[in-house]
Design a protein around this motif. Sequence first.
Motif, PDB file in Angstrom:
ATOM      1  N   MET A   1     -15.048   0.047 -10.210  1.00  0.00           N
ATOM      2  CA  MET A   1     -14.613   1.356  -9.443  1.00  0.00           C
ATOM      3  C   MET A   1     -13.295   1.778 -10.303  1.00  0.00           C
ATOM      4  SD  MET A   1     -14.133   3.313  -6.638  1.00  0.00           S
ATOM      5  CE  MET A   1     -14.875   2.228  -5.207  1.00  0.00           C
ATOM      6  N   LEU A   2     -12.669   0.991 -11.010  1.00  0.00           N
ATOM      7  CA  LEU A   2     -11.539   1.768 -12.125  1.00  0.00           C
ATOM      8  C   LEU A   2     -12.292   2.472 -13.295  1.00  0.00           C
ATOM      9  CD1 LEU A   2      -8.442   1.753 -12.939  1.00  0.00           C
ATOM     10  CD2 LEU A   2      -8.890  -0.454 -14.107  1.00  0.00           C
ATOM     11  N   THR A   3     -13.281   1.932 -13.699  1.00  0.00           N
ATOM     12  CA  THR A   3     -13.733   2.626 -14.668  1.00  0.00           C
ATOM     13  C   THR A   3     -14.545   3.978 -14.437  1.00  0.00           C
ATOM     14  OG1 THR A   3     -14.631   0.514 -15.911  1.00  0.00           O
ATOM     15  CG2 THR A   3     -15.989   2.515 -16.542  1.00  0.00           C
ATOM     16  N   ARG A   4     -14.968   4.191 -12.996  1.00  0.00           N
ATOM     17  CA  ARG A   4     -15.425   5.318 -12.564  1.00  0.00           C
ATOM     18  C   ARG A   4     -14.216   6.243 -12.337  1.00  0.00           C
ATOM     19  NH1 ARG A   4     -19.157   2.095  -9.316  1.00  0.00           N
ATOM     20  NH2 ARG A   4     -21.347   2.867  -9.760  1.00  0.00           N
ATOM     21  N   ILE A   5     -13.158   5.824 -12.069  1.00  0.00           N
ATOM     22  CA  ILE A   5     -12.126   6.852 -11.627  1.00  0.00           C
ATOM     23  C   ILE A   5     -11.484   7.026 -12.900  1.00  0.00           C
ATOM     24  CG2 ILE A   5      -9.488   6.569 -11.042  1.00  0.00           C
ATOM     25  CD1 ILE A   5     -10.518   4.834  -8.571  1.00  0.00           C
ATOM     26  N   LEU A   6     -11.400   6.395 -13.999  1.00  0.00           N
ATOM     27  CA  LEU A   6     -10.784   6.670 -15.177  1.00  0.00           C
ATOM     28  C   LEU A   6     -11.613   7.882 -15.909  1.00  0.00           C
ATOM     29  CD1 LEU A   6      -9.340   3.362 -16.589  1.00  0.00           C
ATOM     30  CD2 LEU A   6      -8.153   5.303 -15.656  1.00  0.00           C
ATOM     31  N   SER A   7     -13.020   7.605 -15.628  1.00  0.00           N
ATOM     32  CA  SER A   7     -13.781   8.593 -16.359  1.00  0.00           C
ATOM     33  C   SER A   7     -13.814   9.883 -15.524  1.00  0.00           C
ATOM     34  CB  SER A   7     -15.325   7.829 -16.225  1.00  0.00           C
ATOM     35  OG  SER A   7     -16.428   8.849 -16.755  1.00  0.00           O
ATOM     36  N   SER A   8     -13.816   9.891 -14.451  1.00  0.00           N
ATOM     37  CA  SER A   8     -13.534  11.144 -13.718  1.00  0.00           C
ATOM     38  C   SER A   8     -12.346  11.744 -14.094  1.00  0.00           C
ATOM     39  CB  SER A   8     -13.647  10.866 -12.115  1.00  0.00           C
ATOM     40  OG  SER A   8     -13.561  12.259 -11.482  1.00  0.00           O
ATOM     41  N   LEU A   9     -11.223  11.222 -14.127  1.00  0.00           N
ATOM     42  CA  LEU A   9      -9.855  11.784 -14.511  1.00  0.00           C
ATOM     43  C   LEU A   9      -9.960  12.485 -16.074  1.00  0.00           C
ATOM     44  CD1 LEU A   9      -7.525   9.218 -13.149  1.00  0.00           C
ATOM     45  CD2 LEU A   9      -8.017  11.401 -12.442  1.00  0.00           C
ATOM     46  N   ASP A  10     -10.572  11.750 -16.668  1.00  0.00           N
ATOM     47  CA  ASP A  10     -10.972  12.127 -18.178  1.00  0.00           C
ATOM     48  C   ASP A  10     -11.904  13.414 -18.081  1.00  0.00           C
ATOM     49  OD1 ASP A  10     -10.565  11.699 -21.054  1.00  0.00           O
ATOM     50  OD2 ASP A  10     -12.701  11.489 -21.169  1.00  0.00           O
ATOM     51  N   ARG A  23      -2.762  -6.735  -9.520  1.00  0.00           N
ATOM     52  CA  ARG A  23      -3.282  -7.990  -8.934  1.00  0.00           C
ATOM     53  C   ARG A  23      -2.071  -9.009  -8.975  1.00  0.00           C
ATOM     54  NH1 ARG A  23      -8.295  -7.921 -12.768  1.00  0.00           N
ATOM     55  NH2 ARG A  23      -6.544  -7.050 -14.089  1.00  0.00           N
ATOM     56  N   GLY A  24      -1.912  -9.785  -7.961  1.00  0.00           N
ATOM     57  CA  GLY A  24      -0.999 -10.786  -7.916  1.00  0.00           C
ATOM     58  C   GLY A  24       0.627 -10.208  -7.664  1.00  0.00           C
ATOM     59  N   ARG A  25       0.738  -8.789  -7.508  1.00  0.00           N
ATOM     60  CA  ARG A  25       1.982  -8.184  -7.344  1.00  0.00           C
ATOM     61  C   ARG A  25       2.108  -7.639  -5.916  1.00  0.00           C
ATOM     62  NH1 ARG A  25       2.888  -4.355 -11.948  1.00  0.00           N
ATOM     63  NH2 ARG A  25       4.772  -4.213 -10.873  1.00  0.00           N
ATOM     64  N   SER A  26       0.836  -7.107  -5.446  1.00  0.00           N
ATOM     65  CA  SER A  26       0.764  -6.157  -4.288  1.00  0.00           C
ATOM     66  C   SER A  26      -0.640  -6.474  -3.637  1.00  0.00           C
ATOM     67  CB  SER A  26       0.942  -4.757  -4.628  1.00  0.00           C
ATOM     68  OG  SER A  26       0.632  -4.110  -3.445  1.00  0.00           O
ATOM     69  N   ALA A  27      -0.772  -6.422  -2.046  1.00  0.00           N
ATOM     70  CA  ALA A  27      -1.894  -6.788  -1.520  1.00  0.00           C
ATOM     71  C   ALA A  27      -2.429  -5.647  -1.218  1.00  0.00           C
ATOM     72  CB  ALA A  27      -1.571  -7.528  -0.277  1.00  0.00           C
ATOM     73  N   MET A  28      -1.889  -4.271  -1.459  1.00  0.00           N
ATOM     74  CA  MET A  28      -2.420  -3.212  -1.046  1.00  0.00           C
ATOM     75  C   MET A  28      -3.677  -2.450  -2.137  1.00  0.00           C
ATOM     76  SD  MET A  28       0.133  -0.198  -2.249  1.00  0.00           S
ATOM     77  CE  MET A  28       1.066  -0.339  -3.485  1.00  0.00           C
ATOM     78  N   ALA A  29      -3.689  -3.066  -3.121  1.00  0.00           N
ATOM     79  CA  ALA A  29      -4.930  -2.752  -4.157  1.00  0.00           C
ATOM     80  C   ALA A  29      -4.428  -3.484  -5.528  1.00  0.00           C
ATOM     81  CB  ALA A  29      -4.789  -1.283  -4.541  1.00  0.00           C
ATOM     82  N   ASP A  30      -5.940  -3.543  -6.191  1.00  0.00           N
ATOM     83  CA  ASP A  30      -5.731  -4.316  -7.420  1.00  0.00           C
ATOM     84  C   ASP A  30      -5.162  -3.350  -8.652  1.00  0.00           C
ATOM     85  OD1 ASP A  30      -7.193  -6.425  -6.282  1.00  0.00           O
ATOM     86  OD2 ASP A  30      -9.275  -5.497  -6.751  1.00  0.00           O
ATOM     87  N   LEU A  50     -12.636  13.852  -7.749  1.00  0.00           N
ATOM     88  CA  LEU A  50     -12.681  12.262  -8.175  1.00  0.00           C
ATOM     89  C   LEU A  50     -13.155  11.816  -6.649  1.00  0.00           C
ATOM     90  CD1 LEU A  50     -11.896   9.441  -8.916  1.00  0.00           C
ATOM     91  CD2 LEU A  50      -9.609   9.746  -8.430  1.00  0.00           C
ATOM     92  N   VAL A  51     -12.894  12.366  -5.470  1.00  0.00           N
ATOM     93  CA  VAL A  51     -13.404  11.896  -4.311  1.00  0.00           C
ATOM     94  C   VAL A  51     -14.728  12.215  -3.993  1.00  0.00           C
ATOM     95  CG1 VAL A  51     -13.297  12.243  -1.803  1.00  0.00           C
ATOM     96  CG2 VAL A  51     -11.098  11.969  -3.128  1.00  0.00           C
ATOM     97  N   ASP A  78      -9.174   2.078  -1.911  1.00  0.00           N
ATOM     98  CA  ASP A  78      -8.931   0.321  -1.384  1.00  0.00           C
ATOM     99  C   ASP A  78      -8.720  -0.479  -2.388  1.00  0.00           C
ATOM    100  OD1 ASP A  78      -9.534   0.975   1.440  1.00  0.00           O
ATOM    101  OD2 ASP A  78     -11.593   0.707   1.122  1.00  0.00           O
ATOM    102  N   ASP A  79      -9.728  -0.398  -3.579  1.00  0.00           N
ATOM    103  CA  ASP A  79      -9.404  -1.209  -4.554  1.00  0.00           C
ATOM    104  C   ASP A  79      -8.502  -0.610  -5.677  1.00  0.00           C
ATOM    105  OD1 ASP A  79     -11.242  -2.840  -3.617  1.00  0.00           O
ATOM    106  OD2 ASP A  79     -13.009  -2.100  -4.603  1.00  0.00           O
ATOM    107  N   VAL A  80      -8.569   0.642  -5.775  1.00  0.00           N
ATOM    108  CA  VAL A  80      -7.455   1.427  -6.607  1.00  0.00           C
ATOM    109  C   VAL A  80      -6.747   2.438  -5.996  1.00  0.00           C
ATOM    110  CG1 VAL A  80      -7.552   2.597  -8.677  1.00  0.00           C
ATOM    111  CG2 VAL A  80      -9.276   0.934  -8.556  1.00  0.00           C
TER     112      VAL A  80
END
Length: 123
Positions: A1-10, A23-30, A50-51, A78-80
């Motif tokens: 998911m992160l890779t897709r998002i970064l690609s879209s932004l670029d 991760r490990g700092r917040s339960a809301m997302a990775d 992006l959406v 959710d993840d990002v």
Amino acid sequence: MLTRILSSLDDDKAEDIVTIDLRGRSAMADHMVIASGRNARQVASIAEHLVDRLKQDTGRSARIEGKDTGDWVLIDTDDVIVHVFRPEVREFYQLEKMWMPADALGSLRADAAREASAAAMPQ
């Protein structure tokens, strides 16, 4: 998911893209991604594209807030969590300061200072 998002932004020419590992700092997302658009129209366009791309690629609908004003758009996958700002609004809220570890923030500031110095030098 992160890779897709970064690609879209670029692809949409988002500027100053920063990725923060939650991760490990917040339960809301990775991850949290913060980016800028040059103006309200570009911010809204970046978010909308992006959406649409995420829905097309993954079949998942992301939640989006703030697209109508284009100052600060939040996209929750959710993840990002993605924040797309106009530069002035991003500077005002300074989310990087709140979420980035101190050592990473120092490195980010040093990179920005080098870029500003290089841009100021006569050609």
